[in-house]
Structure formats: C-alpha cells, structure tokens
Design a protein around this motif. Structure first.
Motif, mmCIF file in Angstrom:
data_model
loop_
_atom_site.group_PDB
_atom_site.id
_atom_site.type_symbol
_atom_site.label_atom_id
_atom_site.label_comp_id
_atom_site.label_asym_id
_atom_site.label_seq_id
_atom_site.Cartn_x
_atom_site.Cartn_y
_atom_site.Cartn_z
ATOM 1 N N LEU A 88 -66.275 77.796 -64.218
ATOM 2 C CA LEU A 88 -65.573 78.078 -62.993
ATOM 3 C C LEU A 88 -64.558 77.258 -62.727
ATOM 4 N N ALA A 89 -64.176 76.077 -63.030
ATOM 5 C CA ALA A 89 -63.130 75.244 -62.561
ATOM 6 C C ALA A 89 -61.880 75.127 -63.550
ATOM 7 N N HIS A 90 -62.066 75.896 -64.717
ATOM 8 C CA HIS A 90 -61.083 75.658 -65.638
ATOM 9 C C HIS A 90 -59.603 76.269 -65.322
ATOM 10 N N ASP A 91 -59.533 77.046 -64.172
ATOM 11 C CA ASP A 91 -58.101 77.765 -63.864
ATOM 12 C C ASP A 91 -57.777 77.274 -62.159
ATOM 13 N N LEU A 92 -58.406 76.148 -61.717
ATOM 14 C CA LEU A 92 -58.238 75.885 -60.495
ATOM 15 C C LEU A 92 -56.859 75.429 -60.247
ATOM 16 N N GLY A 93 -56.172 74.834 -61.149
ATOM 17 C CA GLY A 93 -54.855 74.140 -61.081
ATOM 18 C C GLY A 93 -53.865 75.374 -61.344
ATOM 19 N N HIS A 94 -54.162 76.575 -61.808
ATOM 20 C CA HIS A 94 -53.058 77.631 -61.935
ATOM 21 C C HIS A 94 -52.384 77.924 -60.804
ATOM 22 N N PHE A 115 -45.067 70.310 -65.045
ATOM 23 C CA PHE A 115 -46.488 70.994 -64.375
ATOM 24 C C PHE A 115 -47.031 71.609 -65.631
ATOM 25 N N GLU A 116 -48.432 71.535 -65.745
ATOM 26 C CA GLU A 116 -49.317 72.382 -66.363
ATOM 27 C C GLU A 116 -50.747 72.716 -65.840
ATOM 28 N N GLY A 117 -51.139 73.821 -66.065
ATOM 29 C CA GLY A 117 -52.136 74.342 -65.229
ATOM 30 C C GLY A 117 -53.473 73.478 -65.422
ATOM 31 N N ASN A 118 -53.538 72.993 -66.797
ATOM 32 C CA ASN A 118 -54.795 72.201 -67.034
ATOM 33 C C ASN A 118 -54.706 70.730 -66.332
ATOM 34 N N ALA A 119 -53.649 70.150 -66.425
ATOM 35 C CA ALA A 119 -53.539 68.932 -65.783
ATOM 36 C C ALA A 119 -53.620 69.232 -64.231
ATOM 37 N N GLN A 120 -53.080 70.121 -63.781
ATOM 38 C CA GLN A 120 -53.168 70.426 -62.464
ATOM 39 C C GLN A 120 -54.711 70.622 -61.996
ATOM 40 N N THR A 121 -55.430 71.235 -62.794
ATOM 41 C CA THR A 121 -56.756 71.346 -62.688
ATOM 42 C C THR A 121 -57.629 69.995 -62.617
ATOM 43 N N LEU A 122 -57.276 69.013 -63.365
ATOM 44 C CA LEU A 122 -57.752 67.545 -63.061
ATOM 45 C C LEU A 122 -57.343 66.945 -61.688
ATOM 46 N N ARG A 123 -56.038 67.120 -61.298
ATOM 47 C CA ARG A 123 -55.717 66.734 -60.185
ATOM 48 C C ARG A 123 -56.319 67.306 -59.021
ATOM 49 N N VAL A 124 -56.751 68.532 -59.011
ATOM 50 C CA VAL A 124 -57.299 69.460 -57.763
ATOM 51 C C VAL A 124 -58.629 68.883 -57.662
ATOM 52 N N LEU A 125 -59.387 68.581 -59.125
ATOM 53 C CA LEU A 125 -60.838 68.319 -58.971
ATOM 54 C C LEU A 125 -60.920 66.741 -58.543
ATOM 55 N N THR A 126 -60.183 65.862 -58.913
ATOM 56 C CA THR A 126 -60.309 64.361 -58.565
ATOM 57 C C THR A 126 -59.387 63.781 -57.465
ATOM 58 N N ARG A 127 -58.461 64.817 -57.074
ATOM 59 C CA ARG A 127 -57.677 64.372 -56.005
ATOM 60 C C ARG A 127 -57.592 65.298 -54.691
ATOM 61 N N LEU A 128 -57.328 66.457 -54.860
ATOM 62 C CA LEU A 128 -56.738 67.263 -53.639
ATOM 63 C C LEU A 128 -57.811 67.991 -53.103
ATOM 64 N N GLU A 129 -58.957 68.217 -53.712
ATOM 65 C CA GLU A 129 -60.035 69.264 -52.990
ATOM 66 C C GLU A 129 -60.753 68.106 -51.799
ATOM 67 N N ALA A 130 -60.735 68.767 -50.623
ATOM 68 C CA ALA A 130 -61.336 67.940 -49.543
ATOM 69 C C ALA A 130 -62.828 67.847 -49.572
ATOM 70 N N LYS A 131 -63.458 66.841 -50.347
ATOM 71 C CA LYS A 131 -64.815 66.625 -50.184
ATOM 72 C C LYS A 131 -65.188 65.264 -50.317
#
Length: 404
Positions: A88-94, A115-131
């Motif tokens: 589910l999460a693998h493309d969140l950074g694209h 920029f790389e979509g997979n590095a951005q996915t890690l950033r979204v999961l660990t930093r940018l999503e509001a949870k």
C-alpha cells in the motif's frame, strides 16, 4: 515477529479500542487512512490520471501490489499485514506525472541531495504525514523496513536509493548498519509484487489503450531482437539470447498469443484479462515455489530468507516491462504534454522558492524553520511532490502561467 519488530520510532501510549488489533494491523489502517494514500488516486501510473476510466492510477496500482504482496507473503509465512502495508505504501513518495515528474524533481533538487520516489516514501511515512508529530505515521520498525526497496543512501552512478541525508536517523533506527544493504524478505516480496503488477498491468493498459500490439513481436524477428536488446540495456543483466528464449516461450503461451488480435470488444477484454490473471499467478507461484524449495515450507520472515525468483520468470517479467517501455512510454515521451509536465514541476519549484509564502499551511511553517537554503529547498520539493497531477497544473497556472 519479535518485540523490536513492533517498536515505533516514538513510543505511543497503549491503545485498547476493543478490536484486539496487532501493531501491524494498526500500521495498515494508518496507511489506508492517510492523505498521501488518497492523493494517489490522482497521480499518474503510466498514463495521466483521469485520461481514461480503464487505465490504472498510482492508487489502483498500489492496491494491486498490496493484494499480490499479501497473498504471496502469507504463503511464505510472512506477517500478511506487514507485506500489505509495504504494498500500500510503496509509492506514497511518488510525485505528480509518474517517473517523468520524478526525473524533473531530481534535476531541480540537486542542491539538496536530489529526489527519488522511494526515499520520498520514507520521508512521507516518517515525517510528513499528519498523525504523530515528529514521526509521520509512526509505523513499526518491521513495516517501515518492509517499505525499503532500496535500503541505502544515494550512490554515484546509481539512480535508485531509499533515504535522504537528513532522514538518516530514522532510517538507521529502522535498518541498523550491521544489515548493510540487505533487504528483509517482506521488502523483497513487495518489490517482486510491484514488478509483477506493473509489468503485467502496464501491458494490459497499453493493449487496451491502443498503444501496444503483440503482432510485430509474433511475426517480425528483427522486432523481437530489438525488444530483447532494449530489455538487456534497461531492465536485465541477462544477454539478449537468454531474453530471446524467454520471449519465445512467452509469445507461444496460449494465454498470450490471442491478445495479438485484441479489438476492444467484450470478448477481447476477456482474453486480455485472462492473460493478466494467468501471468500474475504464474509469476507469483514460481517465486513462492522456488523460495520454499530452498528454505522449506515453514514460515520465513524478516532476515531468515531471500525471495528466489526463477531466471526464466524474471526474464519474462523484464520483457513485459520492456514492451511497456518500447511501445507505450517512449510513445508518450514524444508527446508535447510529456515535456510540459517537466516544465510545470520545475517552474513550480522555482516559483515557490521565490515566494515561499505561497506554500500551504503544512509546509509553510517547515520552510520558515529551515536552517539552510538546502533545507528550505527540500521543503519546497516536499510540497510539490505531495501534489496530485491536477493540483500541480492548477498551482502552476496560479503561480507561474498567470504571471507570464
């Protein structure tokens, strides 16, 4: 799973909702309910999102990868929710506009590490999503690690990587240094599911959309050789003769050959879907069978085993990717709209660097707190990458086109 596998970057209070959910079921719910996951519905897979009701978006692709990952992982004894999360999460950074947008942002983001979509996915999961403030979705270590297709930083001459320099602390917590560049089994399952899904489904979309026909490959030896040369140069380390043998088997398959006569009718769509289902099932079953042959039929997970994909199956998957590249992506790359996509994203980044007050209420404060020009640029890149295709066009129209 062990206790460290279920740990989160930031400790959370115990939660008892009465459901008795595992930590990994909570992870899956967090991804499904995230804003980034919803935005995938309007992000390009191969064809621009919204251009055809049949064609896949990043969202439908991610759902398909999750389904394949879950079933394949469960057969191997992985925790099904962990591999589901990874799918589910693998493309969140694209970013907007698929890989075209990814290349454009990589060029303009060079001053802050690219920029790389997979590095951005890690950033979204660990930093940018509001949870969870300071931790994004604050997923468990096992789920985060399963999302790491490329568990290494950027390396010279190698375009794929999984972490930016300023995200190293959480990456090193998730993937300790003693593991090197080794991927956990769940990440390997997700990666193969991704390969299977987009190779088979991109061909399906290409045939349905009229971009791809199998007729030249069935009747023209020179075209078959050209495809094998393309694949050897782009998707495979195998020599063209090995790819040629795999292609011959693929085209002779009774589930594949009839697709050459595709005409868009209901009956033809049934034939096309049959090919998709058979190839997907075969590619998955081959990997499961080969892995179990080496490691046995008992549960295997994390770093107990590596996924084994038979050579012929891997070659056939690469050939399908080559078909999408040769007959679909290159055709689209020649279109004016393809160049416009890159221009939109680059100009949008430059406009936001000049006028950071136009960043939204999430990214504006992050930009104000940035301690360097590189950090400030990274925030702008985060903002642009988060946009859907349609939002990127609208922002560009407001911030750039209206001023020219």
């Amino acid at each position: 799973m062990t206790a460290p596998d279920a740990q989160r970057w930031l400790t959370e209070p115990a939660k008892d909702s009465g459901y008795g959910r595992t930590p990994y079921q909570r992870d899956r719910a967090r991804v499904l309910h995230s804003a980034g996951f919803r935005r995938l519905a309007s992000k390009t897979q191969v064809h621009t999102a919204g251009s055809d009701d049949f064609l896949r978006t990043r969202l439908t692709h991610s759902l398909e990868v999750a389904q394949i990952s879950r079933e394949m992982g469960a057969r191997l004894g992985c925790d099904p929710d962990v591999v589901d999360v990874a799918g589910l999460a693998h493309d969140l950074g694209h970013p907007p506009f698929g890989h075209n947008g990814e290349h454009a942002l990589d060029e303009v983001a060079q001053p802050c590490g690219g920029f790389e979509g997979n590095a951005q996915t890690l950033r979204v999961l660990t930093r940018l999503e509001a949870k969870v403030p300071g931790a994004g979705l604050n997923l468990t270590r096992a789920s985060l690690d399963a999302c790491a297709k490329y568990p290494w930083p950027r390396k010279p001459g190698y375009p794929k990587f999984g972490v930016y320099a300023d995200d190293r602390p959480v990456f090193d917590w998730m993937h300790p240094a003693d593991l090197g560049e080794r991927r956990c089994l769940e990440a390997q399952v997700m990666d193969w599911a991704d390969d299977v899904a987009y190779s088979v489904h991109d061909v399906e979309d290409g045939v349905h959309g009229g971009y791809l026909t199998l007729r030249p490959l069935l009747h023209d030896p020179d075209e078959r050789a050209a495809l094998c040369a393309d694949v050897a140069a782009t998707y495979s380390d195998e020599p063209p003769d090995a790819l040629a043998a795999a292609l011959e088997q693929l085209l002779a398959d009774p589930a594949v050959a009839p697709v050459a006569d595709y005409d868009g009718t209901f009956a033809a769509q049934v034939v096309l879907k049959r090919m998709t289902s058979i190839l997907t099932g075969r590619f998955v079953a081959s990997a499961v069978g080969a892995t179990q042959s080496r490691y046995g039929n008992g549960p295997v997970r994390r770093y107990d085993a590596d996924l084994i994909v038979p050579r012929t199956v891997r070659n056939q998957c690469a050939l399908l990717k080559g078909m999408a590249l040769r007959y679909v992506m290159r055709t689209r790359a020649a279109e004016d709209w393809y160049d416009q996509q890159r221009t939109i994203l680059v100009e949008l980044v430059h406009a936001l660097v000049r006028t950071p007050e136009r960043l939204d209420l999430v990214f504006g404060p992050l930009h104000a707190a940035a301690g360097s020009d590189a950090a400030a640029l990274r925030v702008v890149i985060d903002q642009v990458a988060s946009l859907t295709d349609h939002a990127a066009v609208a922002w560009h129209r407001t911030l750039v086109a209206a001023r020219t």
